[in-house]
Design a protein around this motif. Structure first.
Motif, PDB file in Angstrom:
ATOM      1  N   MET A 106       0.847  -1.205   0.000  1.00 30.89           N
ATOM      2  CA  MET A 106       0.000   0.000   0.000  1.00 30.89           C
ATOM      3  C   MET A 106       0.877   1.247   0.000  1.00 30.89           C
ATOM      4  O   MET A 106       1.836   1.334   0.748  1.00 30.89           O
ATOM      5  CB  MET A 106      -0.900  -0.033   1.241  1.00 30.89           C
ATOM      6  N   ALA A 107       0.543   2.180  -0.853  1.00 27.96           N
ATOM      7  CA  ALA A 107       1.293   3.433  -0.935  1.00 27.96           C
ATOM      8  C   ALA A 107       1.110   4.255   0.345  1.00 27.96           C
ATOM      9  O   ALA A 107       0.065   4.163   1.002  1.00 27.96           O
ATOM     10  CB  ALA A 107       0.825   4.238  -2.143  1.00 27.96           C
TER      11      ALA A 107
ATOM     12  N   ASP B  84       2.881   9.211  -3.304  1.00 28.77           N
ATOM     13  CA  ASP B  84       3.639   7.970  -3.262  1.00 28.77           C
ATOM     14  C   ASP B  84       3.027   6.961  -4.245  1.00 28.77           C
ATOM     15  O   ASP B  84       3.739   6.247  -4.942  1.00 28.77           O
ATOM     16  CB  ASP B  84       3.625   7.422  -1.825  1.00 28.77           C
ATOM     17  N   TYR B  85       1.702   6.925  -4.309  1.00 31.43           N
ATOM     18  CA  TYR B  85       1.010   6.043  -5.253  1.00 31.43           C
ATOM     19  C   TYR B  85       1.473   6.348  -6.686  1.00 31.43           C
ATOM     20  O   TYR B  85       1.765   5.437  -7.461  1.00 31.43           O
ATOM     21  CB  TYR B  85      -0.507   6.247  -5.120  1.00 31.43           C
TER      22      TYR B  85
ATOM     23  N   TYR C  69      -8.571   9.463  -0.019  1.00 34.13           N
ATOM     24  CA  TYR C  69      -7.589   9.126  -1.050  1.00 34.13           C
ATOM     25  C   TYR C  69      -7.172   7.656  -0.953  1.00 34.13           C
ATOM     26  O   TYR C  69      -7.023   6.983  -1.966  1.00 34.13           O
ATOM     27  CB  TYR C  69      -6.376  10.054  -0.955  1.00 34.13           C
ATOM     28  N   GLU C  70      -7.003   7.166   0.261  1.00 36.77           N
ATOM     29  CA  GLU C  70      -6.673   5.738   0.440  1.00 36.77           C
ATOM     30  C   GLU C  70      -7.752   4.861  -0.174  1.00 36.77           C
ATOM     31  O   GLU C  70      -7.457   3.885  -0.859  1.00 36.77           O
ATOM     32  CB  GLU C  70      -6.509   5.401   1.929  1.00 36.77           C
ATOM     33  N   GLU C  71      -9.007   5.219   0.054  1.00 35.85           N
ATOM     34  CA  GLU C  71     -10.129   4.461  -0.526  1.00 35.85           C
ATOM     35  C   GLU C  71     -10.091   4.546  -2.041  1.00 35.85           C
ATOM     36  O   GLU C  71     -10.295   3.559  -2.745  1.00 35.85           O
ATOM     37  CB  GLU C  71     -11.480   5.015  -0.011  1.00 35.85           C
ATOM     38  N   PHE C  72      -9.819   5.746  -2.548  1.00 32.54           N
ATOM     39  CA  PHE C  72      -9.772   5.985  -3.998  1.00 32.54           C
ATOM     40  C   PHE C  72      -8.710   5.129  -4.668  1.00 32.54           C
ATOM     41  O   PHE C  72      -8.900   4.633  -5.773  1.00 32.54           O
ATOM     42  CB  PHE C  72      -9.507   7.488  -4.245  1.00 32.54           C
TER      43      PHE C  72
END
Length: 125
Positions: free
Chosen positions: A1-2, A30-31, A120-123
């Motif tokens: 995970m980023a 980071d993603y 953003y994590e969900e996205f």
């Protein structure tokens, strides 16, 4: 995970915004750097250029692809991270420390259009 950092704003095109007063530091997440792979070149804009939310202001090139950098907010560029000209790989090492541009915000309400860390994590899933 980023890696996603609390307290920053995130765009759907994988840029982040770190706000300090009227200034905003903008870079890639980071993603984004993971997706690009080894960054070999960063096309930087000029100081005093105007950026508009949703418009391209530069590009990041990697061994795999080139990607436009989209401004998540509008403003006037007051500083560019010139270290990236000589060491574009800094974006792979820590994209949050190695922001790309610093702008004086022209409309802080534009931040309301961006995601927080959790969204953003969900996205990115």
């Amino acid at each position: 995970m980023a890696k996603v950092i609390e307290g920053l704003y995130y765009s759907e095109s994988h840029e982040f915004v770190k706000v300090e007063g009227e200034m905003a530091f903008i870079g890639i997440t980071d993603y984004a750097q993971h997706a690009l792979g080894n960054v070999v070149y960063v096309d930087l804009p000029e100081v005093d250029d105007e950026v508009e939310a949703g418009e391209e202001f530069g590009a990041v090139e990697s061994v795999k692809a080139a990607s436009d950098i989209i401004a998540p907010v509008s403003g006037t560029i007051v500083e560019v991270n010139e270290a990236l000209e000589e060491q574009p790989e800094l974006l792979n090492q820590d994209p949050y420390e190695n922001w790309i541009i610093k702008v004086e915000l022209s409309d802080k309400t534009e931040l309301d259009n961006l995601m927080d860390a959790q969204a953003y994590e969900e996205f990115c899933k």
